[in-house]
Enzyme design. Sequence first.
Site: not given
Ligand code: FDA
Length: 504
Positions: A356, A441, A479
């Site tokens: 990207e 990721h 992604n």
């Molecule tokens: P996700 O990580 O979204 O959510 C988990 C949640 O659980 C969080 O809100 C956390 O606070 C909470 N949590 C964790 N432990 C806990 C606990 N013990 N008790 C209560 N709450 C808890 N992907 C994509 O497809 N396109 C893109 O452009 C991007 N770009 C990108 C940029 C940046 C800066 C990041 C950090 C990530 C991306 N990604 C991405 C990746 C994408 O955001 C990521 O793969 C997903 O958010 C993962 O989704 P999940 O459902 O696994 O959990």
Amino acid sequence: AAGDSFPAVVVGSGYGASVAALRLGEAGVTTLVLEMGRLWEEPAADGKVFCGMLNPDRRSMWFKDRTEAPLDTLLWLDVVNRPIDRYPGALDRVNFEEMSVYVGRGVGGGSLVNGGMAVTPARSHFEKVLPGVDADEMYRTYFPRARAMLGVNSVDPDWFGSTPYYRYARVARDQAHQAGLTTAYVPNVYDFGYMEREERGDVAASALASEVIYGNNHGKRSLDKTYLAAALGTGKVTLRTMSEVESVRPEPGGGYVLAVKEIDVNGSVVSRSEVSCRYLFLGAGSLGTTELLLRARESGALPGLGEELGTGWGPNGNIMTGRANHPWNPTGARQSAIPVLAIDDWNHPTHPVFAEIAPVPAGIETGISLYLAITDNPERGTFELDPASGKLRLNWRRGQNAPAVASAKSLFDRVNRANGTSYRYDLFGDDRAFAGDFCYHPLGGCPLGAATDAYGRLPGHPGLYAVDSSLIPGSIGVNPFVTITALAERNIARVLAEDVTTGR
Ligand code: FDA
């Protein structure tokens, strides 16, 4: 504290969690969502909910003393990161020994801070990564369902071709073409109609005002505006924020008990309580879900969990790199923070890369072409609990990035050769051209069909499910959030049909 009881509890509020919450609510199941981060809805004193990237404050990062942005330095100068007050900010960087992982914290999880790129993987790669999943059904039903719910749209090619805000992407595109490479538009959940109005000055700017990794104040259809809004709209789903689930144990008569720690914005513990439920959906992300399950396995609370738990982790082959452009070919001081174009060389026989073209939204001409390359790195890591601290440890060695760097280098060497350009060595805190020691990721830890059954059910513990990125074994080639969402849609449909009998 005396425990509340709910038919269903969802831990976390990212992609997998939001899908589970909506579909449970629609099915009439009373559901509690527990999220450790904030609800991002109230504007701060500056009138904004989130802070920008150019002037980050305490809202930027999760309890840090200093921001930890991916691009660390410019011309080796420490001009990017700032001291901040400790606060439950939206972006976290979890620093394991030899790999750092960026994750979102707050209602909406990663959707608050991510680039919004909404890419459906090549079917051949999907089939390779998840051979136990019926691809026909995914591509016919669940990928389209996920894209529709997430609000995926695409940039207008004419506007892309003329706006100064995508000059950086056009420059990188032309250089890729010069090297004989193919580029493709990348769909996004950012509303491109809104972005065009930003350029005209009709609405408040967000993508065009350098907002992304610390949150977008406008334009982005994050989960709080899509799946979670719909989930709350069912009237069956409630949300508790600043509530971290610390452990899980089974209830003697069936179901589960969660130990929950509620914190305030200083990080101080406000209360400790227990919540019980019949059905428990873990959507705390690759790190969070794996940690909770490992803790329950190691303590003996959930003895059915097997040896596959904690395996199959990978950074989706993430590598960042920057190239230096000639002074006569500027990338532009104004850059949209939302990427819309990629170099697609995924069909390369030995070095598949989907790269990207990322912005450098510094507000000045930097001459940099920046990329997030997704490669097909076959290396995998494992998680375990540190016996002393009880915290999650990631067994991943720096050297395991080598295949990913080799693929990225193979592609960008071609681009440099064709254009007479070179790498930038000043961006990642030392003199590396390729950064593979952090990722956006994180995938795996609770791989589908290995640590779980084919639908995310944990073995030996009825009513316990993993629903998020922990299910995907380390790589998906693009992604990941569209895949995480579509897989969650598939799994919850099966679970609602076969397992959930009470609470409706
Ligand atoms: P996700 O990580 O979204 O959510 C988990 C949640 O659980 C969080 O809100 C956390 O606070 C909470 N949590 C964790 N432990 C806990 C606990 N013990 N008790 C209560 N709450 C808890 N992907 C994509 O497809 N396109 C893109 O452009 C991007 N770009 C990108 C940029 C940046 C800066 C990041 C950090 C990530 C991306 N990604 C991405 C990746 C994408 O955001 C990521 O793969 C997903 O958010 C993962 O989704 P999940 O459902 O696994 O959990």
